[in-house]
Scaffold this motif. Structure first.
Motif, PDB file in Angstrom:
ATOM      1  N   LEU A  94      13.053 -13.239  25.198  1.00  9.22           N
ATOM      2  CA  LEU A  94      13.917 -13.388  24.454  1.00  9.22           C
ATOM      3  C   LEU A  94      14.148 -14.425  23.439  1.00  9.22           C
ATOM      4  O   LEU A  94      15.333 -14.348  22.606  1.00  9.22           O
ATOM      5  CB  LEU A  94      15.556 -13.447  25.252  1.00  9.22           C
ATOM      6  N   LEU A  95      14.232 -16.052  23.961  1.00  7.58           N
ATOM      7  CA  LEU A  95      13.782 -17.091  22.881  1.00  7.58           C
ATOM      8  C   LEU A  95      13.595 -16.592  21.935  1.00  7.58           C
ATOM      9  O   LEU A  95      13.651 -17.006  20.827  1.00  7.58           O
ATOM     10  CB  LEU A  95      13.369 -18.391  23.160  1.00  7.58           C
ATOM     11  N   GLY A  96      11.739 -16.272  21.990  1.00  9.22           N
ATOM     12  CA  GLY A  96      11.373 -16.046  21.046  1.00  9.22           C
ATOM     13  C   GLY A  96      11.518 -14.200  19.744  1.00  9.22           C
ATOM     14  O   GLY A  96      11.737 -14.712  18.820  1.00  9.22           O
ATOM     15  N   PHE A  97      12.503 -13.796  20.736  1.00  8.43           N
ATOM     16  CA  PHE A  97      13.303 -12.675  19.835  1.00  8.43           C
ATOM     17  C   PHE A  97      14.626 -13.095  18.910  1.00  8.43           C
ATOM     18  O   PHE A  97      14.525 -12.687  17.399  1.00  8.43           O
ATOM     19  CB  PHE A  97      13.851 -11.893  20.932  1.00  8.43           C
ATOM     20  N   VAL A  98      14.971 -13.892  19.498  1.00  9.55           N
ATOM     21  CA  VAL A  98      16.387 -14.799  19.059  1.00  9.55           C
ATOM     22  C   VAL A  98      15.920 -15.422  17.847  1.00  9.55           C
ATOM     23  O   VAL A  98      16.350 -15.222  16.548  1.00  9.55           O
ATOM     24  CB  VAL A  98      16.890 -15.810  19.806  1.00  9.55           C
ATOM     25  N   PHE A  99      14.760 -16.379  18.094  1.00 10.30           N
ATOM     26  CA  PHE A  99      14.479 -17.094  16.849  1.00 10.30           C
ATOM     27  C   PHE A  99      13.351 -16.243  15.840  1.00 10.30           C
ATOM     28  O   PHE A  99      13.366 -16.869  14.286  1.00 10.30           O
ATOM     29  CB  PHE A  99      12.969 -18.276  17.116  1.00 10.30           C
ATOM     30  N   ALA A 100      12.569 -15.890  15.568  1.00 14.71           N
ATOM     31  CA  ALA A 100      12.238 -14.040  15.091  1.00 14.71           C
ATOM     32  C   ALA A 100      14.280 -14.230  14.133  1.00 14.71           C
ATOM     33  O   ALA A 100      12.992 -12.766  12.725  1.00 14.71           O
ATOM     34  CB  ALA A 100      11.334 -13.253  15.521  1.00 14.71           C
ATOM     35  N   ARG A 101      14.540 -13.076  14.966  1.00 19.56           N
ATOM     36  CA  ARG A 101      15.632 -12.450  13.870  1.00 19.56           C
ATOM     37  C   ARG A 101      16.094 -13.331  13.067  1.00 19.56           C
ATOM     38  O   ARG A 101      16.573 -13.252  11.435  1.00 19.56           O
ATOM     39  CB  ARG A 101      16.945 -12.558  14.902  1.00 19.56           C
ATOM     40  N   ARG A 102      16.207 -15.134  13.243  1.00 19.40           N
ATOM     41  CA  ARG A 102      16.604 -15.666  12.363  1.00 19.40           C
ATOM     42  C   ARG A 102      16.380 -16.191  11.913  1.00 19.40           C
ATOM     43  O   ARG A 102      16.820 -16.594  10.676  1.00 19.40           O
ATOM     44  CB  ARG A 102      17.332 -17.438  13.863  1.00 19.40           C
ATOM     45  N   GLN A 103      14.682 -16.034  12.005  1.00 22.38           N
ATOM     46  CA  GLN A 103      13.594 -16.510  10.664  1.00 22.38           C
ATOM     47  C   GLN A 103      14.086 -15.293   9.287  1.00 22.38           C
ATOM     48  O   GLN A 103      13.831 -15.583   8.592  1.00 22.38           O
ATOM     49  CB  GLN A 103      12.328 -17.007  11.349  1.00 22.38           C
TER      50      GLN A 103
END
Length: 51
Positions: free
Chosen positions: A14-23
């Motif tokens: 979930l953390l990886g998904f959130v940071f990927a969306r932000r990037q």
């Protein structure tokens, strides 16, 4: 065992998904800033002899 692995890996994913969306949003915003709008035309120094 399954629930323990789920408890460890789901938050990481979930953390990886959130940071990927932000990037992705940041990358798209930067790409839009690099492309001038069609009605802008040439914006820069207008010096004779230079094209």
């Amino acid at each position: 065992m399954f629930w323990m692995m789920l408890g460890v890996f789901v938050p990481i994913l979930l953390l990886g998904f959130v940071f990927a969306r932000r990037q992705d949003r940041i990358t798209r915003a930067m790409a839009e800033m690099e492309q001038p709008s069609p009605e802008t035309g040439y914006v820069g120094p207008h010096r004779p002899g230079l094209s």
